[in-house]
Design a protein around this motif. Structure first.
Motif, PDB file in Angstrom:
ATOM      1  N   GLY A 172       0.720  -1.364  -0.071  1.00  0.00           N
ATOM      2  CA  GLY A 172      -0.056   0.039   0.073  1.00  0.00           C
ATOM      3  C   GLY A 172       0.830   1.160   0.030  1.00  0.00           C
ATOM      4  O   GLY A 172       0.129   2.177   0.172  1.00  0.00           O
ATOM      5  N   ASP A 173       2.046   1.028  -0.183  1.00  0.00           N
ATOM      6  CA  ASP A 173       2.936   2.470  -0.103  1.00  0.00           C
ATOM      7  C   ASP A 173       2.994   2.938  -1.834  1.00  0.00           C
ATOM      8  O   ASP A 173       2.691   2.181  -2.810  1.00  0.00           O
ATOM      9  N   VAL A 174       3.117   4.165  -1.726  1.00  0.00           N
ATOM     10  CA  VAL A 174       2.868   4.686  -3.148  1.00  0.00           C
ATOM     11  C   VAL A 174       4.336   5.365  -3.569  1.00  0.00           C
ATOM     12  O   VAL A 174       4.899   6.296  -2.523  1.00  0.00           O
ATOM     13  N   LEU A 175       4.720   5.416  -4.733  1.00  0.00           N
ATOM     14  CA  LEU A 175       5.930   5.761  -5.328  1.00  0.00           C
ATOM     15  C   LEU A 175       5.439   7.043  -6.377  1.00  0.00           C
ATOM     16  O   LEU A 175       4.778   6.875  -7.283  1.00  0.00           O
ATOM     17  N   ILE A 176       6.022   8.152  -6.034  1.00  0.00           N
ATOM     18  CA  ILE A 176       5.996   9.196  -7.115  1.00  0.00           C
ATOM     19  C   ILE A 176       7.181   9.572  -7.553  1.00  0.00           C
ATOM     20  O   ILE A 176       8.221   9.749  -6.994  1.00  0.00           O
ATOM     21  N   GLU A 177       7.675   9.534  -8.933  1.00  0.00           N
ATOM     22  CA  GLU A 177       8.827  10.056  -9.623  1.00  0.00           C
ATOM     23  C   GLU A 177       8.426  11.125 -10.495  1.00  0.00           C
ATOM     24  O   GLU A 177       7.378  11.391 -10.878  1.00  0.00           O
ATOM     25  N   GLY A 178       9.365  12.031 -10.838  1.00  0.00           N
ATOM     26  CA  GLY A 178       9.604  13.292 -11.331  1.00  0.00           C
ATOM     27  C   GLY A 178       9.158  14.601 -10.639  1.00  0.00           C
ATOM     28  O   GLY A 178       9.687  14.368  -9.296  1.00  0.00           O
ATOM     29  N   ILE A 179       8.629  15.514 -11.232  1.00  0.00           N
ATOM     30  CA  ILE A 179       8.323  16.665 -10.526  1.00  0.00           C
ATOM     31  C   ILE A 179       7.309  16.394  -9.511  1.00  0.00           C
ATOM     32  O   ILE A 179       6.427  15.775  -9.579  1.00  0.00           O
ATOM     33  N   ALA A 190      -5.203  15.758   5.012  1.00  0.00           N
ATOM     34  CA  ALA A 190      -6.466  15.282   4.496  1.00  0.00           C
ATOM     35  C   ALA A 190      -6.991  14.220   5.761  1.00  0.00           C
ATOM     36  O   ALA A 190      -6.132  13.445   6.139  1.00  0.00           O
ATOM     37  N   ALA A 191      -8.293  14.364   5.921  1.00  0.00           N
ATOM     38  CA  ALA A 191      -8.615  13.224   6.623  1.00  0.00           C
ATOM     39  C   ALA A 191      -8.862  11.913   6.104  1.00  0.00           C
ATOM     40  O   ALA A 191      -8.849  10.794   6.605  1.00  0.00           O
ATOM     41  N   ARG A 192      -9.139  12.114   4.704  1.00  0.00           N
ATOM     42  CA  ARG A 192      -9.120  11.052   3.857  1.00  0.00           C
ATOM     43  C   ARG A 192      -8.502  11.115   2.414  1.00  0.00           C
ATOM     44  O   ARG A 192      -8.270  12.180   2.192  1.00  0.00           O
ATOM     45  N   SER A 193      -8.136   9.850   1.832  1.00  0.00           N
ATOM     46  CA  SER A 193      -7.385  10.119   0.691  1.00  0.00           C
ATOM     47  C   SER A 193      -7.436   8.904  -0.244  1.00  0.00           C
ATOM     48  O   SER A 193      -7.627   7.966  -0.059  1.00  0.00           O
ATOM     49  N   ILE A 194      -7.276   9.158  -1.728  1.00  0.00           N
ATOM     50  CA  ILE A 194      -7.471   8.259  -2.684  1.00  0.00           C
ATOM     51  C   ILE A 194      -6.258   8.520  -3.546  1.00  0.00           C
ATOM     52  O   ILE A 194      -5.895   9.728  -3.794  1.00  0.00           O
ATOM     53  N   VAL A 195      -5.509   7.599  -3.813  1.00  0.00           N
ATOM     54  CA  VAL A 195      -4.297   7.622  -4.812  1.00  0.00           C
ATOM     55  C   VAL A 195      -4.685   6.555  -6.001  1.00  0.00           C
ATOM     56  O   VAL A 195      -4.689   5.433  -5.756  1.00  0.00           O
ATOM     57  N   THR A 196      -4.606   7.316  -7.212  1.00  0.00           N
ATOM     58  CA  THR A 196      -4.645   6.320  -8.296  1.00  0.00           C
ATOM     59  C   THR A 196      -3.585   6.043  -8.962  1.00  0.00           C
ATOM     60  O   THR A 196      -2.679   7.180  -8.812  1.00  0.00           O
ATOM     61  N   TRP A 217      -0.032   3.596   5.570  1.00  0.00           N
ATOM     62  CA  TRP A 217      -0.787   4.091   6.721  1.00  0.00           C
ATOM     63  C   TRP A 217      -1.510   5.612   6.549  1.00  0.00           C
ATOM     64  O   TRP A 217      -2.490   6.000   7.165  1.00  0.00           O
ATOM     65  N   ALA A 218      -0.859   6.243   5.531  1.00  0.00           N
ATOM     66  CA  ALA A 218      -1.617   7.733   5.216  1.00  0.00           C
ATOM     67  C   ALA A 218      -2.666   7.804   4.166  1.00  0.00           C
ATOM     68  O   ALA A 218      -3.221   8.762   4.024  1.00  0.00           O
TER      69      ALA A 218
END
Length: 287
Positions: A172-179, A190-196, A217-218
């Motif tokens: 469930g960890d998320v990787l962001i690359e680039g800018i 945020a209280a809640r979050s969605i990651v596509t 966990w976030a």
């Protein structure tokens, strides 16, 4: 901990009418697919938060989802104005729109304050700026140690923050690359979050340890949506669809043409149809 669910379920569960909603991304990784699902589910009375609202906010506003926008710059990058945003603000169509305008520095600091659990952001800024005349949330503060005049704005704590990223792992960890913009801070505030994400992988073990990783966990929900940031780009996956940004100016210029385009390309397209988002498109004459 993050749940792996569908886009339809994520929006149904975590975006409510009247919410303060942030859809963040900076030049790339803009969460268009999630914004389209909010439109399909006809969410209403949203306060939209974003440092640089562009086409997806034009679409959300034009479809009547928003009653307020908190932002620091708005436009069609490299092309011109957001025509649906202007129509809503100037003419109340399809719904009246209130605005709260800030500088980029204020928005970034406000997100960071929200992520840190602070009530406000404190920074140097706005000295001599005209925004004070139209934004009552910009306050002066005198430092008790130095006597310096500083500025405060309220912390940003969205009810739900939504971002797009390249990868999520099975934990469930998320990787962001680039800018990187303010995606991390928006999620943490945020209280809640969605990651596509473009794809789900087993692990990030073979990647550089200093890459940006958001911990599971976030995050409330992770959704695999290939092409989910089209027509913006996803570094390492596909390029920006410049033709669409140019075409949008004419699509959005007329109310009826805008509604017809949205009917064809958003309302009548299911949340699980991804491939059209990553084809080179112009779409200017399709509706």
């Amino acid at each position: 901990m993050a749940e792996f669910i569908s886009l339809k379920e994520a929006v149904e569960r975590f975006v409510k009418d009247g919410d303060r909603v942030a859809l963040e991304g900076f030049t790339h990784l803009i969460p268009y697919a999630a914004g389209h699902e909010i439109i399909r589910q006809q969410k209403r009375d949203l306060t939209l938060i974003r440092m640089t609202p562009d086409l997806i906010y034009d679409q959300l506003i034009g479809m009547g989802c928003a009653s307020k926008m908190i932002f620091s710059w708005g436009g069609n990058p490299g092309v011109g104005s957001l025509r649906r945003f202007r129509d809503a603000y100037e003419n109340g169509w399809p719904e009246p729109l209130a605005i709260e305008e800030h500088s980029h520095a204020a928005m970034a600091n406000a997100y960071e304050a929200g992520a840190a659990g602070l009530p406000c952001a404190l920074f140097r800024g706005y000295l001599g700026a005209g925004l004070r005349a139209v934004n009552d949330n910009i306050k002066d503060f005198t430092c008790p140690y130095t006597g310096e005049q500083l500025t405060t704005v309220p912390a940003l704590n969205p009810d739900v923050s939504i971002i797009h990223a390249q990868k999520a792992n099975r934990r469930g960890d998320v990787l962001i690359e680039g800018i990187i913009g303010v995606q991390k801070e928006a999620i943490l505030a945020a209280a809640r979050s969605i990651v596509t994400v473009e794809e789900v992988v087993e692990s990030f073990d073979d990647l550089h340890p200093n890459l940006c990783v958001l911990p599971g966990w976030a995050i409330s929900a992770i959704v695999e949506v290939p092409g989910g940031s089209h027509p913006s780009y996803a570094n390492g996956y596909y390029e920006r669809d410049n033709a669409f940004y140019k075409a949008w100016d004419q699509i959005a210029a007329d109310r009826e043409r805008f509604l017809s385009w949205m009917e064809t390309h958003v309302l009548n397209v299911g949340p699980d149809v991804f491939i059209d988002r990553i084809k080179p498109v112009t779409m200017s004459e399709e509706a």
